[in-house]
Design a protein around this motif. Structure first.
Motif, short mmCIF file in Angstrom:
data_model
loop_
_atom_site.label_atom_id
_atom_site.label_comp_id
_atom_site.label_asym_id
_atom_site.label_seq_id
_atom_site.Cartn_x
_atom_site.Cartn_y
_atom_site.Cartn_z
N ASP A 13 0.84 -1.19 0.00
CA ASP A 13 0.00 0.00 0.00
C ASP A 13 0.88 1.25 0.00
OD1 ASP A 13 -1.68 2.22 1.12
OD2 ASP A 13 -3.19 0.63 1.17
N ALA A 14 0.69 2.09 -1.01
CA ALA A 14 1.54 3.28 -1.17
C ALA A 14 1.34 4.29 -0.06
CB ALA A 14 1.26 3.93 -2.52
N ALA A 15 0.21 4.23 0.66
CA ALA A 15 -0.02 5.17 1.75
C ALA A 15 0.62 4.72 3.05
CB ALA A 15 -1.52 5.37 1.95
N GLY A 16 1.19 3.53 3.04
CA GLY A 16 1.84 3.00 4.23
C GLY A 16 3.35 3.05 4.11
N ILE A 17 4.02 2.14 4.80
CA ILE A 17 5.48 2.16 4.84
C ILE A 17 6.11 1.31 3.75
CG2 ILE A 17 5.53 2.66 7.31
CD1 ILE A 17 6.22 -0.31 7.77
N GLY A 18 5.30 0.69 2.89
CA GLY A 18 5.84 -0.17 1.84
C GLY A 18 6.91 0.50 0.98
N PRO A 19 6.61 1.67 0.37
CA PRO A 19 7.64 2.33 -0.45
C PRO A 19 8.92 2.62 0.33
CG PRO A 19 5.49 3.30 -0.85
CD PRO A 19 5.32 2.39 0.32
N PRO A 86 -2.38 11.13 0.01
CA PRO A 86 -2.11 11.31 1.45
C PRO A 86 -1.50 10.06 2.06
CG PRO A 86 -4.34 12.02 0.88
CD PRO A 86 -3.81 11.28 -0.31
N LEU A 87 -0.47 10.24 2.86
CA LEU A 87 0.15 9.11 3.54
C LEU A 87 -0.55 8.87 4.87
CD1 LEU A 87 3.95 9.81 2.88
CD2 LEU A 87 2.34 8.44 1.53
N GLY A 88 -0.53 7.62 5.28
CA GLY A 88 -1.10 7.27 6.57
C GLY A 88 -2.61 7.27 6.62
#
Length: 326
Positions: A13-19, A86-88
């Motif tokens: 998920d790009a909004a999480g810590i994956g990237p 948006p992140l998180g």
């Protein structure tokens, strides 16, 4: 298994810590060529935030990948995400992307185009917002690969645990614990250990009830269901034992008495593993026609984009994928 093939890493998920953990893993250095199924923009943003000097190259498909460890090659297998995502936060766009990344990696693994799949975390709520109704990675992997006999295993330096039932309500567990499901789990536990290089695995089976039923005082499932499955496994040549009380079996495994524990339900098996720490824990889907390993943590929306995420579990998952595909 062709060990010259790249390892496929899904960004999650790009909004999480994956990237962030993908970028950190690349910055640390990966020992074999890899490709990332994800979003180039999200990885660019993570690299910039971390000050990582990494080239990020977007490619259309796995056939364009080159054995280049010095850059992140990103397969564009889903519509590009907005630069201001948006992140998180739960996001249908990010949820759809995470699902698409996994599906593309599965298809390439089935076609023999990648060596193994290593997954960063996805977010179930984000997927549900996108109209994708799966409890998690395991079920996506099984359905898309048309695998019926599969199991979740978590492993770290001290424990290996495989589950008979996975993402189901506790009220449904008893109906799903059958002689057939028990025997299938024991077989998969033996298979997983052999894939990890253990020549003669010792498989310990946890009881379903307290004290493994206490001779029938606390339920007969351990006597009528689990014991016959263990006997059947032993008749096949598998070194299986139990059912052992769930409150002591993991301690005994840590002491070296067993190579793997077959647990009956999600929290029975995962609490002991995660209590030991998720930094080096690895989630493995056993029974697939390819190797898949994953981090042992979630998307951590609370720290997304802050540079605080630990990539150790992703590296451990990567290392185990290599060990299982020698």
């Amino acid at each position: 298994m062709n060990t010259t093939l790249p390892v496929g890493i899904t960004m999650g998920d790009a909004a999480g810590i994956g990237p962030e953990i993908v970028v950190k893993a690349y910055a640390q250095g990966l020992s074999v060529p890899c490709v990332v199924y994800g979003d180039a923009g999200a990885l660019h943003r993570a690299a910039a935030q971390l000050g990582a000097r990494l080239e990020i190259a977007e490619i259309a498909h796995i056939g364009q990948a080159r054995p280049d460890a010095g850059r992140i090659q990103v397969i564009a297998c889903s519509p590009a995400l907005p630069a201001d995502l948006p992140l998180g936060q739960v996001s249908a766009l990010a949820g759809r992307g995470a699902y698409d990344y996994v599906c593309a990696a599965i298809d390439d693994a089935l076609a023999g185009r990648i060596r193994a799949i290593v997954t960063a975390p996805l977010n179930k709520k984000s997927m549900h917002e996108a109209g994708i109704d799966f409890p998690g990675h395991t079920e996506i992997l099984a359905e898309r690969s048309q695998t019926r006999n599969f199991a979740m295993m978590l492993a770290n330096d001290e424990l290996r645990v495989l589950l008979v039932t996975i993402h189901v309500a506790l009220a449904d567990v008893i109906a799903l614990v059958t002689p057939e499901s028990e025997l299938a789990a024991i077989r998969l536990a033996d298979r997983a250990c052999r894939q990890m290089g253990i020549a003669s695995p010792r498989v310990a089976v946890a009881g379903l009830n307290p004290h493994a039923g206490e001779g029938g005082k606390f339920g007969r499932e351990d006597i009528d269901i689990i014991e016959p499955a263990i006997a059947a496994a032993r008749a096949e040549g598998i070194d299986a034992s139990g059912p052992w009380p769930g409150d002591t079996i993991f301690m005994r495994a840590r002491r070296g008495e067993f190579d793997i524990v077959v647990a009956q339900y999600h929290d029975q098996g995962l609490i002991p593993v995660k209590y030991l720490g998720i930094d080096h824990g690895v989630n493995v889907t056993v029974g697939l026609p390819f190797v898949r390993t994953s981090v042992d943590h979630g998307t951590a929306f609370d720290i997304a984009g802050k540079g605080l995420a630990d990539h150790a579990s992703l590296v451990a998952a990567f290392d185990l994928a290599l060990a299982m595909t020698p």
